[in-house]
Design an enzyme around this catalytic site. Sequence first.
Site, PDB file in Angstrom:
ATOM      1  N   HIS A 119       0.858  -1.193   0.000  1.00 53.33           N
ATOM      2  CA  HIS A 119       0.000   0.000   0.000  1.00 53.33           C
ATOM      3  C   HIS A 119       0.889   1.237   0.000  1.00 53.33           C
ATOM      4  O   HIS A 119       1.808   1.347   0.806  1.00 53.33           O
ATOM      5  CB  HIS A 119      -0.913   0.029   1.235  1.00 53.33           C
ATOM      6  CG  HIS A 119      -1.755   1.273   1.275  1.00 53.33           C
ATOM      7  ND1 HIS A 119      -2.933   1.389   0.568  1.00 53.33           N
ATOM      8  CD2 HIS A 119      -1.570   2.462   1.894  1.00 53.33           C
ATOM      9  CE1 HIS A 119      -3.440   2.592   0.753  1.00 53.33           C
ATOM     10  NE2 HIS A 119      -2.637   3.264   1.560  1.00 53.33           N
ATOM     11  N   ASP A 128     -15.499   2.294   7.276  1.00 52.18           N
ATOM     12  CA  ASP A 128     -14.448   3.239   6.867  1.00 52.18           C
ATOM     13  C   ASP A 128     -14.933   4.131   5.738  1.00 52.18           C
ATOM     14  O   ASP A 128     -14.636   5.324   5.707  1.00 52.18           O
ATOM     15  CB  ASP A 128     -13.187   2.488   6.442  1.00 52.18           C
ATOM     16  CG  ASP A 128     -12.187   3.456   5.841  1.00 52.18           C
ATOM     17  OD1 ASP A 128     -11.741   4.350   6.580  1.00 52.18           O
ATOM     18  OD2 ASP A 128     -11.904   3.368   4.634  1.00 52.18           O
ATOM     19  N   ARG A 175     -15.008  12.506   7.434  1.00 51.93           N
ATOM     20  CA  ARG A 175     -13.755  13.201   7.783  1.00 51.93           C
ATOM     21  C   ARG A 175     -13.374  14.202   6.705  1.00 51.93           C
ATOM     22  O   ARG A 175     -12.865  15.286   6.996  1.00 51.93           O
ATOM     23  CB  ARG A 175     -12.624  12.167   7.966  1.00 51.93           C
ATOM     24  CG  ARG A 175     -12.770  11.355   9.239  1.00 51.93           C
ATOM     25  CD  ARG A 175     -11.878  10.124   9.206  1.00 51.93           C
ATOM     26  NE  ARG A 175     -10.509  10.431   8.905  1.00 51.93           N
ATOM     27  CZ  ARG A 175      -9.666   9.605   8.266  1.00 51.93           C
ATOM     28  NH1 ARG A 175     -10.072   8.417   7.873  1.00 51.93           N
ATOM     29  NH2 ARG A 175      -8.431   9.967   8.033  1.00 51.93           N
ATOM     30  N   SER A 231      -8.048   3.499   9.118  1.00 53.97           N
ATOM     31  CA  SER A 231      -8.750   3.480   7.839  1.00 53.97           C
ATOM     32  C   SER A 231      -8.004   2.593   6.828  1.00 53.97           C
ATOM     33  O   SER A 231      -8.576   1.676   6.226  1.00 53.97           O
ATOM     34  CB  SER A 231      -8.865   4.918   7.317  1.00 53.97           C
ATOM     35  OG  SER A 231      -9.193   4.963   5.958  1.00 53.97           O
ATOM     36  N   LYS A 244      -8.890  -1.857   5.842  1.00 55.58           N
ATOM     37  CA  LYS A 244      -9.148  -2.390   4.491  1.00 55.58           C
ATOM     38  C   LYS A 244      -8.109  -3.450   4.127  1.00 55.58           C
ATOM     39  O   LYS A 244      -8.431  -4.477   3.548  1.00 55.58           O
ATOM     40  CB  LYS A 244      -9.129  -1.245   3.469  1.00 55.58           C
ATOM     41  CG  LYS A 244     -10.366  -0.350   3.596  1.00 55.58           C
ATOM     42  CD  LYS A 244     -10.291   0.892   2.734  1.00 55.58           C
ATOM     43  CE  LYS A 244      -9.357   1.922   3.282  1.00 55.58           C
ATOM     44  NZ  LYS A 244      -9.540   3.298   2.836  1.00 55.58           N
TER      45      LYS A 244
HETATM   46  N1  URA Z   1      -6.332   6.745   2.656  1.00 54.78           N
HETATM   47  C1  URA Z   1      -7.279   6.022   3.303  1.00 54.78           C
HETATM   48  O1  URA Z   1      -7.690   4.957   2.837  1.00 54.78           O
HETATM   49  N2  URA Z   1      -7.741   6.489   4.466  1.00 54.78           N
HETATM   50  C2  URA Z   1      -7.322   7.643   5.015  1.00 54.78           C
HETATM   51  O2  URA Z   1      -7.781   8.011   6.079  1.00 54.78           O
HETATM   52  C3  URA Z   1      -6.352   8.385   4.327  1.00 54.78           C
HETATM   53  C4  URA Z   1      -5.868   7.907   3.150  1.00 54.78           C
END
Ligand code: URA
Length: 437
Positions: free
Chosen positions: A95, A174, A181, A196, A200
């Site tokens: 990621h 999320d 947010r 967050s 995932k």
């Molecule tokens: N990417 C995400 O998936 N979540 C965040 O809070 C910030 C960047």
Amino acid sequence: MTLRQGQGPAVERHDAVDVIRTKRDGGEVSADALHWLIDAYTRGYVADAQMAAFAMAVLLNGMSRDEIRVMTEAMIASGERMSFEGLGKPTVDKHSTGGVGDKITLPLAPLVASFGVAVPQLSGRGLGHTGGTLDKLESIPGWTAALSNDELFEQLRDVGAVICAAGSGLAPADKKLYALRDVTGTVEAIPLIASSIMSKKIAEGTDALVLDVKFGSGAFMRDVERARELARTMVALGTDSGVATTALLTDMNVPLGLTIGNANEVRESVEVLAGGGPADVVELTVALAREMLALAGKPDADVEAALADGRAMDSWRAMIRAQDGDPDAALPEPRETHTVNAPESGFVTRMDALPFGVAAWRLGAGRARAEDPVMHAAGIDLHAKPGDEVTAGQPLFTLLGHDETRFERALQALEGSWEVGSDAPDRNPLVLERITA
Ligand code: URA
């Protein structure tokens, strides 16, 4: 305003106002209350206004390592949890926190898969100045991002590498919280970013994960200290959840490689897979591949050899074909171009990533709203990078697009963002640090 509706025993187990007050006053929220909060918010029992107040309290007062772990678990529990058991090979994912010209996933996934490791790369589309991996791949005629879970499993088994759209079933809490947010000034809270991203990734079911956490002008975290804190928090979360996790802290002050856009980034990725490509893209691809292969139990894999001898390219071609793409098809070309030349001889001393990302976005390579289309041929090709010597009149970069009227706004974004001077600039390391549990 109705703050709680449809109460049942589970819904009334805690009171949202008490949870908000605890965090507002710097206290620790119990695991049960956090699980309740996320579940009740996902179901609509806790109102957006209350969740926004909680998110702001977290931004101001932080969360303990335990709280972040529980928050992540609660978000995972809000949706499906995938499993790649029975695949017969290790799974490892990467990621990146996102940057300008960051196309590394494209060469990296097939490169790692060429060593018999499965790479389930569930990706997103771009929003704002950072591009999206799926948008880039959709430049390839026929290629499709949508795979069912069964198709994903089969492709991992047969090809090894998959880059596809993350299904809506992963961590739906999320999705809702991130959108909230975004409009309440609470995106920047490290505990919320970490939970967050990691909810995932953990829900996706990978055995191991390598994080590319970027700092600098084109990154989500400009400040290296905050990027380091985010990386440490995410590595701890992954490790606590049984996912072997490491992170590289990498510089995103300058665009990565010589292309920013979609089709042009695919072209550059293919150059890397053919054993060429810009030095910085190759360096980061190789560094991340080594990390991923080490976590997959193959620390001695000769990554450079797989790029040089065509194994990584074979794996790329199989990956693109498996998703209905034609790896030999011509990529979209821009109808219009505009080249900016060096005003004097000397060294390129600066190319600031953020304005270049914004300019590519204004040319049509990115989108302002999730539902907007992208122009696959739009973007910027760089002909020189900081540290390169240039002579007066030599091309520095070319704007690509279909619509000349966009060029002016792109050039405005680039004003003051690059420089040619008499002294060569210091070169900063691309990979600053490796972070492990
Ligand atoms: N990417 C995400 O998936 N979540 C965040 O809070 C910030 C960047």
